[in-house]
Design an enzyme around this catalytic site. Structure first.
Site, mmCIF file in Angstrom:
data_model
loop_
_atom_site.group_PDB
_atom_site.id
_atom_site.type_symbol
_atom_site.label_atom_id
_atom_site.label_comp_id
_atom_site.label_asym_id
_atom_site.label_seq_id
_atom_site.Cartn_x
_atom_site.Cartn_y
_atom_site.Cartn_z
ATOM 1 N N PRO A 114 1.946 -4.316 5.654
ATOM 2 C CA PRO A 114 2.456 -5.616 6.219
ATOM 3 C C PRO A 114 1.800 -6.415 7.431
ATOM 4 O O PRO A 114 1.343 -5.320 8.262
ATOM 5 C CB PRO A 114 4.029 -5.606 6.591
ATOM 6 C CG PRO A 114 4.169 -4.005 6.310
ATOM 7 C CD PRO A 114 2.996 -3.432 5.718
ATOM 8 N N GLU A 115 1.599 -7.558 7.587
ATOM 9 C CA GLU A 115 0.721 -7.922 8.639
ATOM 10 C C GLU A 115 1.973 -8.571 9.908
ATOM 11 O O GLU A 115 3.171 -8.708 9.241
ATOM 12 C CB GLU A 115 -0.244 -8.994 8.367
ATOM 13 C CG GLU A 115 -1.258 -7.970 7.531
ATOM 14 C CD GLU A 115 -2.390 -8.778 7.004
ATOM 15 O OE1 GLU A 115 -2.923 -9.587 7.703
ATOM 16 O OE2 GLU A 115 -3.029 -8.247 6.093
ATOM 17 N N LYS A 129 2.356 -5.096 14.902
ATOM 18 C CA LYS A 129 3.118 -4.555 13.646
ATOM 19 C C LYS A 129 4.264 -3.559 14.384
ATOM 20 O O LYS A 129 4.812 -2.756 13.299
ATOM 21 C CB LYS A 129 2.184 -3.577 12.854
ATOM 22 C CG LYS A 129 1.233 -4.882 12.083
ATOM 23 C CD LYS A 129 0.121 -4.011 11.628
ATOM 24 C CE LYS A 129 -1.343 -5.134 11.273
ATOM 25 N NZ LYS A 129 -2.208 -4.270 10.636
ATOM 26 N N ARG A 135 -12.326 -2.194 5.028
ATOM 27 C CA ARG A 135 -11.518 -2.749 4.258
ATOM 28 C C ARG A 135 -12.005 -4.152 3.603
ATOM 29 O O ARG A 135 -12.889 -4.730 4.317
ATOM 30 C CB ARG A 135 -10.334 -3.196 4.986
ATOM 31 C CG ARG A 135 -9.703 -1.863 5.746
ATOM 32 C CD ARG A 135 -8.430 -2.162 6.331
ATOM 33 N NE ARG A 135 -7.555 -2.522 5.526
ATOM 34 C CZ ARG A 135 -6.344 -2.972 6.176
ATOM 35 N NH1 ARG A 135 -6.412 -2.961 7.327
ATOM 36 N NH2 ARG A 135 -5.477 -3.591 5.331
#
Ligand SMILES: [Zn+2]
Length: 273
Positions: free
Chosen positions: A2-3, A53, A262
């Site tokens: 999750p960001e 985060k 990524r």
């Protein structure tokens, strides 16, 4: 993973069940944290903040619960003692008289006093939070022009939490696409107007994703795509996950490239090198 927007929404849910109410019972599954069970009992949560985060649950006795979900951690909020049906392992339970905030599977959990919080190794390395309501486009523009960041390729810079905290993989692709910036471009390669646009889109896209629950396209476009029958996974983003599909702006097929290990998605026409 999750960001920032997903973490901020989780924090909002925790705040909704905890803030203002007394903690009736606190339970920790880490032996080194058990001594705080008594100290948190009777305390009131005053705020649930995020730094990138990480989630910071603050109490009126000066203690703060720090938690970082890493890949697997997940917060649930429920009516008191209504444990969710999950195979994850419970790590932290905070109960008020009526509700529970339950953290599963996370391993990065600490209880800190003000001084420890200030000196915290991870938190002290973070840049400003991209969802901080006080953060302005001018602040981001100044950061892009800063000697620490201006020579770095934007594709790598936009995953660096010391530049801005809370941006992760999908926000990186979406922001660079909307700003029409190629990921190999460095802030110093951009004209002043291009840099300002990048600063502006950084905030616009991140805040929109927070507000909408993960949709970065405009409300009008989302509605149009949805009514044409596209599922959520395909109408929420401008480019992320849309490899080979046409750009909504110009029709060019979206490309996927690995940057900083990524996957990054871009439109080769809208974001020329
Ligand atoms: Zn395009």
């Amino acid at each position: 993973m999750p960001e920032g927007p997903e973490i901020r929404r989780a924090a909002d849910r925790i705040a909704k069940v905890l803030v203002g109410d007394e903690i009736a019972e606190a339970r920790f599954w880490f032996p080194q944290l058990r001594r705080f069970e008594k100290r948190l009992k009777g305390a009131r949560a005053t705020a649930v903040d995020t730094r990138g985060k990480a989630i910071l649950t603050r109490f009126d006795n000066g203690l703060t619960l720090y938690s970082h979900n890493q890949l697997y951690g997940r917060w649930y909020t429920t009516r008191r003692d209504q444990f969710p049906d999950t195979r994850r392992s419970l790590r932290v339970a905070l109960h008020t008289a009526t509700h529970s905030a339950l953290l599963y599977s996370a391993s990065d959990v600490e209880v800190l006093n003000a001084k420890q919080l200030e000196r915290h190794a991870f938190l002290s390395r973070l840049g400003p939070d991209v969802l901080d309501p006080d953060l302005s486009p001018a602040d981001i523009d100044a950061r892009l022009a800063d000697s620490r960041f201006r020579r770095r390729a934007t594709g790598a810079l936009y995953l660096d939490q010391s530049f801005l905290a809370g941006i992760g993989n999908y926000l990186r692709s979406e922001i660079l696409n909307r700003a029409k910036v190629h990921p190999a471009s460095r802030p110093m390669d951009l004209q002043a107007a291009g840099r300002r646009r990048l600063a502006r889109e950084t905030l616009t896209i991140s805040r929109r994703s927070y507000k909408t629950g993960g949709v970065t396209v405009t409300r009008g476009l989302a509605r149009q795509l949805k009514s044409s029958g596209l599922p959520y996974g395909q109408y929420r983003f401008w480019v992320f996950g849309r490899h080979g599909l046409p750009c909504y702006e110009c029709g060019t097929p979206i490309e996927q490239v690995p940057i900083s290990g990524r996957r990054l998605y871009l439109c080769p026409s809208c974001q020329p090198r």
